[in-house]
Design a protein around this motif. Structure first.
Motif, mmCIF file in Angstrom:
data_model
loop_
_atom_site.group_PDB
_atom_site.id
_atom_site.type_symbol
_atom_site.label_atom_id
_atom_site.label_comp_id
_atom_site.label_asym_id
_atom_site.label_seq_id
_atom_site.Cartn_x
_atom_site.Cartn_y
_atom_site.Cartn_z
ATOM 1 N N GLU A 5 0.652 -1.229 0.173
ATOM 2 C CA GLU A 5 0.040 -0.111 0.050
ATOM 3 C C GLU A 5 0.847 1.327 -0.004
ATOM 4 O O GLU A 5 0.386 2.224 -0.766
ATOM 5 N N PRO A 6 1.893 1.544 0.860
ATOM 6 C CA PRO A 6 2.764 2.656 0.836
ATOM 7 C C PRO A 6 3.316 2.704 -0.570
ATOM 8 O O PRO A 6 3.299 3.766 -0.993
ATOM 9 N N MET A 7 3.804 1.521 -1.313
ATOM 10 C CA MET A 7 4.614 1.668 -2.620
ATOM 11 C C MET A 7 3.445 2.238 -3.665
ATOM 12 O O MET A 7 3.547 3.086 -4.419
ATOM 13 N N PHE A 8 2.172 1.752 -3.589
ATOM 14 C CA PHE A 8 1.074 1.868 -4.337
ATOM 15 C C PHE A 8 0.794 3.705 -4.319
ATOM 16 O O PHE A 8 0.530 4.243 -5.235
ATOM 17 N N LEU A 9 0.637 3.998 -3.105
ATOM 18 C CA LEU A 9 0.281 5.340 -2.708
ATOM 19 C C LEU A 9 1.793 6.289 -3.306
ATOM 20 O O LEU A 9 1.320 7.279 -3.855
ATOM 21 N N ILE A 24 5.910 13.940 -1.407
ATOM 22 C CA ILE A 24 5.317 12.956 -1.284
ATOM 23 C C ILE A 24 4.588 12.218 -0.253
ATOM 24 O O ILE A 24 3.372 11.557 -0.155
ATOM 25 N N VAL A 25 5.224 12.335 0.817
ATOM 26 C CA VAL A 25 4.589 12.267 2.102
ATOM 27 C C VAL A 25 3.276 12.894 2.343
ATOM 28 O O VAL A 25 2.306 12.239 2.911
ATOM 29 N N GLN A 26 3.100 14.243 2.034
ATOM 30 C CA GLN A 26 2.002 14.797 2.169
ATOM 31 C C GLN A 26 0.744 14.563 1.298
ATOM 32 O O GLN A 26 -0.149 14.432 1.485
ATOM 33 N N GLU A 27 1.358 14.146 -0.226
ATOM 34 C CA GLU A 27 0.423 13.795 -1.245
ATOM 35 C C GLU A 27 -0.120 12.271 -0.685
ATOM 36 O O GLU A 27 -1.420 11.892 -0.758
ATOM 37 N N VAL A 28 0.831 11.398 0.036
ATOM 38 C CA VAL A 28 -0.070 10.003 0.377
ATOM 39 C C VAL A 28 -0.930 10.111 1.441
ATOM 40 O O VAL A 28 -1.847 9.426 1.496
ATOM 41 N N ASP A 29 -0.755 11.352 2.488
ATOM 42 C CA ASP A 29 -1.438 11.437 3.627
ATOM 43 C C ASP A 29 -2.797 11.773 2.819
ATOM 44 O O ASP A 29 -3.869 11.423 3.345
ATOM 45 N N GLY A 30 -2.811 12.500 1.995
ATOM 46 C CA GLY A 30 -4.174 13.138 1.288
ATOM 47 C C GLY A 30 -4.734 12.044 0.545
ATOM 48 O O GLY A 30 -6.014 11.765 0.663
ATOM 49 N N VAL A 36 -2.782 6.514 5.695
ATOM 50 C CA VAL A 36 -1.122 6.024 5.718
ATOM 51 C C VAL A 36 -0.460 7.319 5.723
ATOM 52 O O VAL A 36 -0.512 8.158 5.170
ATOM 53 N N GLN A 37 0.620 7.283 7.085
ATOM 54 C CA GLN A 37 1.342 8.462 7.240
ATOM 55 C C GLN A 37 2.734 7.912 7.219
ATOM 56 O O GLN A 37 3.258 7.317 8.305
ATOM 57 N N LEU A 38 3.333 8.102 6.127
ATOM 58 C CA LEU A 38 4.730 7.527 5.813
ATOM 59 C C LEU A 38 5.761 8.602 6.678
ATOM 60 O O LEU A 38 5.401 9.759 6.683
ATOM 61 N N LYS A 39 6.616 7.947 7.275
ATOM 62 C CA LYS A 39 7.592 8.877 7.947
ATOM 63 C C LYS A 39 8.741 8.898 6.885
ATOM 64 O O LYS A 39 8.878 8.148 6.009
ATOM 65 N N ILE A 40 9.514 9.910 7.005
ATOM 66 C CA ILE A 40 10.632 10.197 5.903
ATOM 67 C C ILE A 40 11.529 8.922 5.870
ATOM 68 O O ILE A 40 11.817 8.584 4.694
ATOM 69 N N GLY A 41 11.923 8.503 6.968
ATOM 70 C CA GLY A 41 12.851 7.144 6.833
ATOM 71 C C GLY A 41 12.279 6.027 6.104
ATOM 72 O O GLY A 41 13.085 5.462 5.320
ATOM 73 N N LEU A 43 9.921 6.191 3.887
ATOM 74 C CA LEU A 43 9.641 6.639 2.767
ATOM 75 C C LEU A 43 10.643 6.467 1.617
ATOM 76 O O LEU A 43 10.572 6.000 0.565
ATOM 77 N N TYR A 44 12.116 6.739 2.133
ATOM 78 C CA TYR A 44 13.171 6.464 1.415
ATOM 79 C C TYR A 44 13.457 5.029 1.067
ATOM 80 O O TYR A 44 14.107 4.540 0.074
ATOM 81 N N GLY A 45 12.942 4.128 2.076
ATOM 82 C CA GLY A 45 13.083 2.881 1.997
ATOM 83 C C GLY A 45 11.995 2.253 0.764
ATOM 84 O O GLY A 45 12.459 1.357 0.043
ATOM 85 N N VAL A 46 10.856 2.994 0.859
ATOM 86 C CA VAL A 46 9.949 2.646 -0.273
ATOM 87 C C VAL A 46 10.518 3.089 -1.643
ATOM 88 O O VAL A 46 10.658 2.388 -2.574
ATOM 89 N N LEU A 47 11.080 4.332 -1.636
ATOM 90 C CA LEU A 47 11.683 4.930 -2.979
ATOM 91 C C LEU A 47 12.826 4.301 -3.662
ATOM 92 O O LEU A 47 13.018 4.049 -4.647
ATOM 93 N N ASP A 48 13.643 3.582 -2.508
ATOM 94 C CA ASP A 48 14.935 2.976 -3.030
ATOM 95 C C ASP A 48 14.413 1.528 -3.631
ATOM 96 O O ASP A 48 14.860 1.273 -4.609
ATOM 97 N N ARG A 49 13.376 1.042 -3.044
ATOM 98 C CA ARG A 49 12.866 -0.180 -3.611
ATOM 99 C C ARG A 49 12.128 -0.078 -4.992
ATOM 100 O O ARG A 49 12.423 -0.758 -5.948
ATOM 101 N N LEU A 50 11.333 1.068 -4.900
ATOM 102 C CA LEU A 50 11.009 1.598 -6.306
ATOM 103 C C LEU A 50 11.655 1.650 -7.443
ATOM 104 O O LEU A 50 11.717 1.459 -8.552
ATOM 105 N N ALA A 51 12.888 2.470 -7.020
ATOM 106 C CA ALA A 51 14.033 2.978 -7.888
ATOM 107 C C ALA A 51 14.489 1.438 -8.329
ATOM 108 O O ALA A 51 15.106 1.509 -9.386
ATOM 109 N N ALA A 52 14.941 0.425 -7.678
ATOM 110 C CA ALA A 52 15.764 -0.719 -7.847
ATOM 111 C C ALA A 52 14.862 -1.322 -8.917
ATOM 112 O O ALA A 52 15.535 -2.047 -9.673
ATOM 113 N N ASP A 53 13.622 -1.228 -8.725
ATOM 114 C CA ASP A 53 12.639 -2.047 -9.797
ATOM 115 C C ASP A 53 12.465 -1.303 -10.996
ATOM 116 O O ASP A 53 11.587 -1.621 -11.735
ATOM 117 N N GLY A 54 12.858 0.030 -10.835
ATOM 118 C CA GLY A 54 12.806 0.673 -11.954
ATOM 119 C C GLY A 54 11.406 1.388 -12.198
ATOM 120 O O GLY A 54 11.050 1.946 -13.372
#
Length: 163
Positions: A5-9, A24-30, A36-41, A43-54
Motif C-alpha cells: 500500500e505505501p508503494m502504491f500510494l 510525497i509524504v503529504q500527497e500520500v497522507d491526502g 497512511v502516514q509515511l515517515k521520511i525514513g 519513505l526513502y526505503g520505499v523509494l529505494d525499492r521502487l527505484a531498484a525495480d525501475g
C-alpha cells in the motif's frame, strides 16, 4: 512484484508531477485520507525499492534553504505497474462488494445484489460510536484505485497519449 500500500500510494503521488520526499509524504497522507502516514525514513526505503525495480527515478536535485531536495518521477514502467495494480485492486474490491451485497440479500439469494421476494433490505450497520454506517474497505479501495487510474489517464492526455 508485490506492491505494498505505501508503494502504491507513493507511485500514485508521482503520477502527475515529480515530487520531493516531503511532498510525497503529504500527497500520500491526502490520497489515503490520513490512514497512511509515511515517515521520511520509511519513505526513502520505499523509494529505494521502487527505484531498484525501475518504477521511479531521480528527476533532479535542488538546494533549498541549504538543504538538498531530491525530486523523484514515475517511469513508464512505474505507470504500467501502477495501472496493473489499480486494476487488480479494483477487481478485488468489486468481488468483495458483490459478496457483501449477496450477504445482505440473505440466504437463497441467486445473484449478487439480488433480494429475496418479500424481504426487506436491512438497515446499514452502525459504527460503535453511532455516528454513521460502518465504512466499507472495499468501497474505499475502489475509490483509491479509481483515483490512481484517473491520474494515469490525465498524465497520458498531457503527454500525448503516453502514461
Amino acid at each position: 512484484m508485490n506492491i505494498t500500500e505505501p508503494m502504491f500510494l507513493a507511485l500514485t503521488a508521482l503520477v502527475d508531477e515529480p515530487r520531493h520526499g516531503y511532498g510525497i509524504v503529504q500527497e500520500v497522507d491526502g490520497l489515503s485520507g490520513g490512514r497512511v502516514q509515511l515517515k521520511i525514513g520509511s519513505l526513502y526505503g520505499v523509494l529505494d525499492r521502487l527505484a531498484a525495480d525501475g518504477l521511479v527515478e531521480l528527476d533532479r536535485e535542488e538546494v533549498q534553504q541549504g538543504r538538498l531536495r531530491r525530486y523523484y518521477r514515475l517511469t513508464d514502467e512505474g505507470a504500467e505497474a501502477l495501472a496493473g495494480e489499480a486494476t487488480r485492486l479494483a477487481a478485488n474490491a468489486e468481488a468483495a462488494t458483490a459478496r457483501l451485497r449477496a450477504r445482505r440479500a440473505g440466504p437463497g439469494s441467486t445473484a449478487p445484489g439480488s433480494t429475496v421476494p418479500g424481504s426487506t433490505t436491512p438497515e446499514p450497520r452502525r459504527s460503535p460510536t453511532g455516528r454513521g454506517p460502518i465504512t466499507r474497505p472495499a468501497t474505499a479501495l475502489v475509490a483509491l484505485a479509481g483515483s490512481a487510474l484517473t491520474a494515469l489517464a490525465a498524465r497520458a492526455a498531457a503527454n500525448g497519449g503516453v502514461a
